[in-house]
Write a protein that holds these residues in place. Structure first.
Motif, mmCIF file in Angstrom:
data_model
loop_
_atom_site.group_PDB
_atom_site.id
_atom_site.type_symbol
_atom_site.label_atom_id
_atom_site.label_comp_id
_atom_site.label_asym_id
_atom_site.label_seq_id
_atom_site.Cartn_x
_atom_site.Cartn_y
_atom_site.Cartn_z
ATOM 1 N N MET A 118 0.847 -1.199 0.000
ATOM 2 C CA MET A 118 0.000 0.000 0.000
ATOM 3 C C MET A 118 0.876 1.240 0.000
ATOM 4 S SD MET A 118 -2.757 1.236 2.875
ATOM 5 C CE MET A 118 -3.729 -0.255 2.677
ATOM 6 N N PRO A 119 0.681 2.185 -0.940
ATOM 7 C CA PRO A 119 1.494 3.395 -0.958
ATOM 8 C C PRO A 119 1.374 4.159 0.349
ATOM 9 C CG PRO A 119 0.190 3.186 -2.978
ATOM 10 C CD PRO A 119 -0.295 2.142 -2.035
ATOM 11 N N ALA A 120 2.463 4.833 0.722
ATOM 12 C CA ALA A 120 2.483 5.538 2.003
ATOM 13 C C ALA A 120 1.342 6.529 2.116
ATOM 14 C CB ALA A 120 3.824 6.247 2.170
ATOM 15 N N ALA A 121 1.027 7.229 1.021
ATOM 16 C CA ALA A 121 0.000 8.263 1.080
ATOM 17 C C ALA A 121 -1.380 7.700 1.347
ATOM 18 C CB ALA A 121 -0.018 9.056 -0.230
ATOM 19 N N GLY A 169 -4.395 6.169 11.895
ATOM 20 C CA GLY A 169 -4.630 5.753 13.267
ATOM 21 C C GLY A 169 -4.058 4.370 13.511
ATOM 22 N N ILE A 170 -3.467 4.137 14.699
ATOM 23 C CA ILE A 170 -2.895 2.847 15.041
ATOM 24 C C ILE A 170 -3.354 2.462 16.433
ATOM 25 C CG2 ILE A 170 -0.753 1.566 15.460
ATOM 26 C CD1 ILE A 170 0.664 3.346 13.544
ATOM 27 N N ASP A 171 -3.832 1.235 16.605
ATOM 28 C CA ASP A 171 -4.233 0.772 17.918
ATOM 29 C C ASP A 171 -3.049 0.845 18.879
ATOM 30 O OD1 ASP A 171 -6.710 0.247 16.957
ATOM 31 O OD2 ASP A 171 -6.361 -1.898 16.634
ATOM 32 N N ASN A 172 -3.296 1.256 20.123
ATOM 33 C CA ASN A 172 -2.287 1.314 21.183
ATOM 34 C C ASN A 172 -1.186 2.332 20.917
ATOM 35 O OD1 ASN A 172 -3.620 -0.718 22.611
ATOM 36 N ND2 ASN A 172 -2.494 -2.325 21.536
ATOM 37 N N SER A 184 1.768 8.899 10.877
ATOM 38 C CA SER A 184 1.652 8.462 9.490
ATOM 39 C C SER A 184 3.032 8.609 8.860
ATOM 40 C CB SER A 184 0.633 9.320 8.741
ATOM 41 O OG SER A 184 1.223 10.543 8.327
ATOM 42 N N PRO A 185 3.214 8.163 7.628
ATOM 43 C CA PRO A 185 4.514 8.349 6.979
ATOM 44 C C PRO A 185 4.884 9.802 6.745
ATOM 45 C CG PRO A 185 3.289 6.589 5.913
ATOM 46 C CD PRO A 185 2.329 7.273 6.849
ATOM 47 N N THR A 186 3.939 10.724 6.856
ATOM 48 C CA THR A 186 4.228 12.125 6.586
ATOM 49 C C THR A 186 4.051 13.046 7.783
ATOM 50 O OG1 THR A 186 1.956 12.477 5.827
ATOM 51 C CG2 THR A 186 3.599 11.879 4.154
ATOM 52 N N TYR A 246 -5.455 12.282 11.566
ATOM 53 C CA TYR A 246 -4.412 11.915 12.507
ATOM 54 C C TYR A 246 -4.929 10.983 13.595
ATOM 55 C CZ TYR A 246 -0.513 14.698 10.867
ATOM 56 O OH TYR A 246 0.529 15.189 10.145
ATOM 57 N N GLY A 247 -6.187 10.613 13.583
ATOM 58 C CA GLY A 247 -6.694 9.683 14.574
ATOM 59 C C GLY A 247 -6.861 10.296 15.945
#
Length: 230
Positions: free
Chosen positions: A1-4, A9-12, A42-44, A227-228
């Motif tokens: 999956m491309p970074a963009a 959001g990431i759990d924990n 995120s990557p950016t 940004y979650g």
């Protein structure tokens, strides 16, 4: 999956603590390195809760164990910190995307870092520090136990100083690179975490921006992204 196209959001993710330096702070005497708590990444870019808030556009260097050292500029303020747009091109974003994916894999497979027994990270880490002579400063609670806490602020009170963290009287017992440790002067209480939060009368004063006005989406985000932090 491309970074963009990766979800931001990431759990924990809120269990990841780090440290940061604002561009102007590295050039002045006093406290230069501060603790922060990652809210989303995120990557950016990333969002972090922090005790000292820089100006929009100010340089930030932050370090988080799972993601390395990140360099960028403050893009916007959020209620308890700031969102950072990272410097660097596609290679930097791709490398960070790989670290994020590794962190996701570790979390999903039950391999998240184990914390020291009976130490906790508060859900709302940004609070208020009241010094002996009445000065009130924002602070960040790195973690706490039933009898003590690690605190980061734009000042390191001397060992032995009496302070109040949130609504909890305490005494400074140790200093370390990004802050200081305090021992509570009250017996353990079930509502300790809520007592460590900013007292109601100070919440509006210490909020960087009103929470109901936060918009953490990037210009190209879909409605489900951001940004979650909302």
């Amino acid at each position: 999956m491309p970074a963009a196209e990766m979800s931001l959001g990431i759990d924990n993710i809120s269990a990841v603590a780090g440290r940061y330096v604002l561009g102007h702070q590295a050039r002045r005497p006093g406290v230069n390195i501060l603790a922060c708590r990652l809210r989303a990444i995120s990557p950016t870019g990333f969002t972090a809760a922090a005790p000292v808030i820089g100006a929009v556009g100010e340089e930030v260097s932050a370090s988080f164990a799972p993601f390395g050292t990140l360099h960028g500029h403050i893009l916007r303020h959020v209620a308890d910190g700031f969102a950072v747009e990272l410097d660097g091109g596609a290679d930097v974003a791709d490398a960070l995307a790989d670290r994020i994916e590794a962190f996701r894999h570790r979390t999903w497979h039950g391999m998240a870092d184990r914390r020291a027994a009976k130490r906790f990270m508060p859900a709302e880490p940004r609070s208020v520090l009241i010094l002996e002579h009445g000065t009130v400063l924002p602070c960040l609670i790195v973690d706490y136990s039933a009898s003590s806490a690690a605190v980061s602020a734009d000042i390191h009170p001397p060992v032995g100083a009496s302070v109040t963290v949130g609504q909890v009287p305490a005494r400074v017992v140790r200093q370390f690179d990004v802050g200081f440790a305090v021992h509570f002067e009250l017996p353990p209480a079930e509502e300790l975490e809520s007592m460590l939060e900013t007292p109601p009368e100070w919440r509006d004063t210490l909020a960087v921006v009103p929470p109901q006005h936060i918009d953490t989406r990037e210009p190209d985000d879909t409605p489900a992204e951001g940004y979650g932090y909302d």
